[in-house]
Design a protein around this motif. Structure first.
Motif, mmCIF file in Angstrom:
data_model
loop_
_atom_site.group_PDB
_atom_site.id
_atom_site.type_symbol
_atom_site.label_atom_id
_atom_site.label_comp_id
_atom_site.label_asym_id
_atom_site.label_seq_id
_atom_site.Cartn_x
_atom_site.Cartn_y
_atom_site.Cartn_z
ATOM 1 N N VAL A 151 -41.951 54.100 49.682
ATOM 2 C CA VAL A 151 -41.204 53.466 48.600
ATOM 3 C C VAL A 151 -42.030 53.438 47.315
ATOM 4 C CG1 VAL A 151 -40.224 51.278 47.818
ATOM 5 C CG2 VAL A 151 -39.822 52.068 50.161
ATOM 6 N N ILE A 152 -41.404 53.752 46.179
ATOM 7 C CA ILE A 152 -42.083 53.655 44.888
ATOM 8 C C ILE A 152 -42.007 52.224 44.379
ATOM 9 C CG2 ILE A 152 -42.152 54.487 42.504
ATOM 10 C CD1 ILE A 152 -40.801 57.040 43.447
ATOM 11 N N TYR A 153 -40.783 51.694 44.356
ATOM 12 C CA TYR A 153 -40.550 50.301 43.942
ATOM 13 C C TYR A 153 -39.592 49.651 44.925
ATOM 14 C CZ TYR A 153 -42.308 51.918 39.393
ATOM 15 O OH TYR A 153 -43.067 52.458 38.388
ATOM 16 N N GLY A 154 -39.854 48.398 45.246
ATOM 17 C CA GLY A 154 -38.920 47.706 46.127
ATOM 18 C C GLY A 154 -39.305 46.255 46.336
ATOM 19 N N HIS A 155 -38.336 45.457 46.735
ATOM 20 C CA HIS A 155 -38.641 44.056 47.040
ATOM 21 C C HIS A 155 -37.590 43.465 47.975
ATOM 22 C CE1 HIS A 155 -35.539 42.160 44.406
ATOM 23 N NE2 HIS A 155 -35.787 43.159 43.581
ATOM 24 N N GLN A 156 -37.936 42.352 48.564
ATOM 25 C CA GLN A 156 -37.043 41.623 49.444
ATOM 26 C C GLN A 156 -36.139 40.722 48.612
ATOM 27 O OE1 GLN A 156 -39.299 39.798 52.545
ATOM 28 N NE2 GLN A 156 -37.527 38.981 53.651
ATOM 29 N N ALA A 157 -34.909 40.521 49.064
ATOM 30 C CA ALA A 157 -33.957 39.679 48.322
ATOM 31 C C ALA A 157 -32.871 39.196 49.278
ATOM 32 C CB ALA A 157 -33.355 40.450 47.153
ATOM 33 N N GLY A 158 -31.876 38.544 48.718
ATOM 34 C CA GLY A 158 -30.779 38.100 49.559
ATOM 35 C C GLY A 158 -30.071 36.875 48.987
ATOM 36 N N PRO A 159 -29.005 36.498 49.632
ATOM 37 C CA PRO A 159 -28.455 37.134 50.835
ATOM 38 C C PRO A 159 -27.678 38.411 50.513
ATOM 39 C CG PRO A 159 -27.063 35.305 50.171
ATOM 40 C CD PRO A 159 -28.252 35.268 49.268
ATOM 41 N N THR A 160 -27.473 39.208 51.572
ATOM 42 C CA THR A 160 -26.651 40.409 51.441
ATOM 43 C C THR A 160 -25.207 39.998 51.208
ATOM 44 O OG1 THR A 160 -28.114 41.657 52.905
ATOM 45 C CG2 THR A 160 -25.867 42.486 52.618
ATOM 46 N N LEU A 161 -24.549 40.653 50.254
ATOM 47 C CA LEU A 161 -23.177 40.322 49.881
ATOM 48 C C LEU A 161 -22.167 41.323 50.435
ATOM 49 C CD1 LEU A 161 -23.947 39.502 46.150
ATOM 50 C CD2 LEU A 161 -23.663 37.856 48.000
ATOM 51 N N ILE A 162 -22.524 42.591 50.369
ATOM 52 C CA ILE A 162 -21.682 43.671 50.895
ATOM 53 C C ILE A 162 -22.586 44.651 51.638
ATOM 54 C CG2 ILE A 162 -20.115 45.573 50.327
ATOM 55 C CD1 ILE A 162 -19.308 44.046 47.808
ATOM 56 N N SER A 163 -22.185 45.017 52.845
ATOM 57 C CA SER A 163 -22.979 45.948 53.641
ATOM 58 C C SER A 163 -22.068 47.032 54.200
ATOM 59 C CB SER A 163 -23.677 45.212 54.791
ATOM 60 O OG SER A 163 -24.424 46.121 55.585
ATOM 61 N N ASN A 164 -22.376 48.263 53.838
ATOM 62 C CA ASN A 164 -21.581 49.410 54.285
ATOM 63 C C ASN A 164 -20.086 49.184 54.007
ATOM 64 O OD1 ASN A 164 -21.318 51.987 55.358
ATOM 65 N ND2 ASN A 164 -21.004 51.231 57.450
ATOM 66 N N PHE A 165 -19.795 48.760 52.778
ATOM 67 C CA PHE A 165 -18.439 48.553 52.246
ATOM 68 C C PHE A 165 -17.755 47.278 52.760
ATOM 69 C CE2 PHE A 165 -19.162 53.173 52.572
ATOM 70 C CZ PHE A 165 -19.111 53.523 51.238
ATOM 71 N N LYS A 166 -18.412 46.490 53.586
ATOM 72 C CA LYS A 166 -17.789 45.303 54.169
ATOM 73 C C LYS A 166 -18.376 44.017 53.585
ATOM 74 C CE LYS A 166 -16.819 47.572 58.594
ATOM 75 N NZ LYS A 166 -17.071 47.542 60.066
ATOM 76 N N PHE A 167 -17.502 43.074 53.259
ATOM 77 C CA PHE A 167 -17.944 41.775 52.745
ATOM 78 C C PHE A 167 -18.747 41.037 53.823
ATOM 79 C CE2 PHE A 167 -14.476 40.848 49.317
ATOM 80 C CZ PHE A 167 -14.756 42.073 48.738
ATOM 81 N N GLN A 168 -19.852 40.418 53.391
ATOM 82 C CA GLN A 168 -20.684 39.621 54.299
ATOM 83 C C GLN A 168 -20.643 38.167 53.825
ATOM 84 O OE1 GLN A 168 -22.267 41.330 56.998
ATOM 85 N NE2 GLN A 168 -20.951 42.946 56.172
ATOM 86 N N ILE A 169 -19.522 37.503 54.055
ATOM 87 C CA ILE A 169 -19.338 36.177 53.462
ATOM 88 C C ILE A 169 -19.272 35.044 54.482
ATOM 89 C CG2 ILE A 169 -18.132 37.109 51.458
ATOM 90 C CD1 ILE A 169 -15.514 36.262 52.737
ATOM 91 N N SER A 170 -19.413 35.361 55.766
ATOM 92 C CA SER A 170 -19.234 34.328 56.790
ATOM 93 C C SER A 170 -20.223 33.176 56.652
ATOM 94 C CB SER A 170 -19.351 34.949 58.190
ATOM 95 O OG SER A 170 -20.615 35.576 58.353
ATOM 96 N N ASN A 171 -21.437 33.465 56.210
ATOM 97 C CA ASN A 171 -22.458 32.419 56.090
ATOM 98 C C ASN A 171 -22.838 32.120 54.646
ATOM 99 O OD1 ASN A 171 -22.767 32.084 58.942
ATOM 100 N ND2 ASN A 171 -23.955 33.990 58.990
ATOM 101 N N LEU A 172 -22.026 32.587 53.704
ATOM 102 C CA LEU A 172 -22.353 32.398 52.296
ATOM 103 C C LEU A 172 -21.781 31.091 51.764
ATOM 104 C CD1 LEU A 172 -21.826 35.974 50.799
ATOM 105 C CD2 LEU A 172 -23.931 34.930 51.647
#
Length: 257
Positions: A151-172
């Motif tokens: 990796v040239i540039y990168g960092h940890q973040a979150g929470p994930t909002l959309i993953s592989n076109f699917k909403f990730q809202i169950s725990n948001l």
């Protein structure tokens, strides 16, 4: 006598009928006046509303600022030591556009995995909140649930909002609305960064999807960046500055990496 009596009766009946008709006529006129008043008031309200030009909005009726870039034009800047403002950093680094990036702790240290110029600056942090990673590798931009090498540039973040076109809202969270900064990986692996003035985490996926539809791209993956007082974004046209310092910034440099 009978004739006089009948005439009197007729007059009485006619008088009574006249009074009844007058009362009914008065009632009809009153009803018509009330209807005219209501119609006039509604028409006036509609005319007043029509005179107001609404501000362009997306779903949550709050301003949104965003910019798009190719991965080769992105650099990630650690700001936890210098604590520079986004305005100062943009000028010094020559950023055409930028947005705040990773979280930091109470000691102003980066929180979670951080790679800058191929160097690991900080190890990953196990957290339900920081459940994703965004990075530039081989001149492509990725958002993933796993770290990788090279990796040239990168960092940890979150929470994930959309993953592989699917909403990730169950725990948001769907209660707290705040300033939000978001990174998007499009279907064709382009990079889009978005700033929303006020939104809940659970409301962001829908906001991002509508933004994408209106601007000709598709959201493959999306992740929340540090927000609140540290949330900031700027482009060549406009800016939204942080109210407290941001730990780091993604910068559109326009220079090949």
């Amino acid at each position: 006598m009978t004739s006089i009596f009948l005439v009197g009766v007729r007059k009485t009946v006619l008088g009574t009928v006249t009074i009844v008709l007058m009362k009914q006529l008065y009632q009809y006129v009153l009803i018509i006046l009330i209807i005219l008043i209501v119609v006039t008031q509604n028409t006036t309200k509609k005319e007043k509303v029509a005179d107001v030009t609404p501000t362009p909005t997306i779903k949550n009726d709050k301003p949104i600022v965003w910019w798009r870039a190719e991965a080769k034009d992105l650099i990630l800047i650690d700001n936890t030591k210098d604590l520079k403002s986004s305005k100062q950093l943009a000028s010094e680094a020559g950023c055409l556009a930028g947005i705040n990036a990773f979280y930091y702790d109470q000691n102003n240290k980066p929180l979670g995995w951080l790679v800058i110029n191929n160097q690991l600056n900080n190890k990953s942090h196990k957290s339900n909140l920081l459940n994703g990673f965004l990075y530039v590798k081989n001149n492509r931009f990725y958002i993933s649930d796993k770290m990788t090498k090279g990796v040239i540039y990168g960092h940890q973040a979150g929470p994930t909002l959309i993953s592989n076109f699917k909403f990730q809202i169950s725990n948001l969270d769907d209660l707290v609305a705040d300033r939000r900064s978001v990174a998007i990986q499009t279907e064709d692996d382009q990079t889009v960064f978005v700033w929303v003035e006020e939104a809940t985490l659970a409301g962001l996926p829908e906001i991002l999807t509508k933004l994408a539809m209106e601007n000709g791209f598709t959201v493959k993956n999306a992740i929340n960046l540090d927000g609140g007082n540290s949330s900031a974004i700027w482009t060549e046209e406009e800016s939204r500055r942080e109210t407290f310092f941001a730990g780091g910034f993604w910068c559109k440099s326009g220079v090949l990496q």
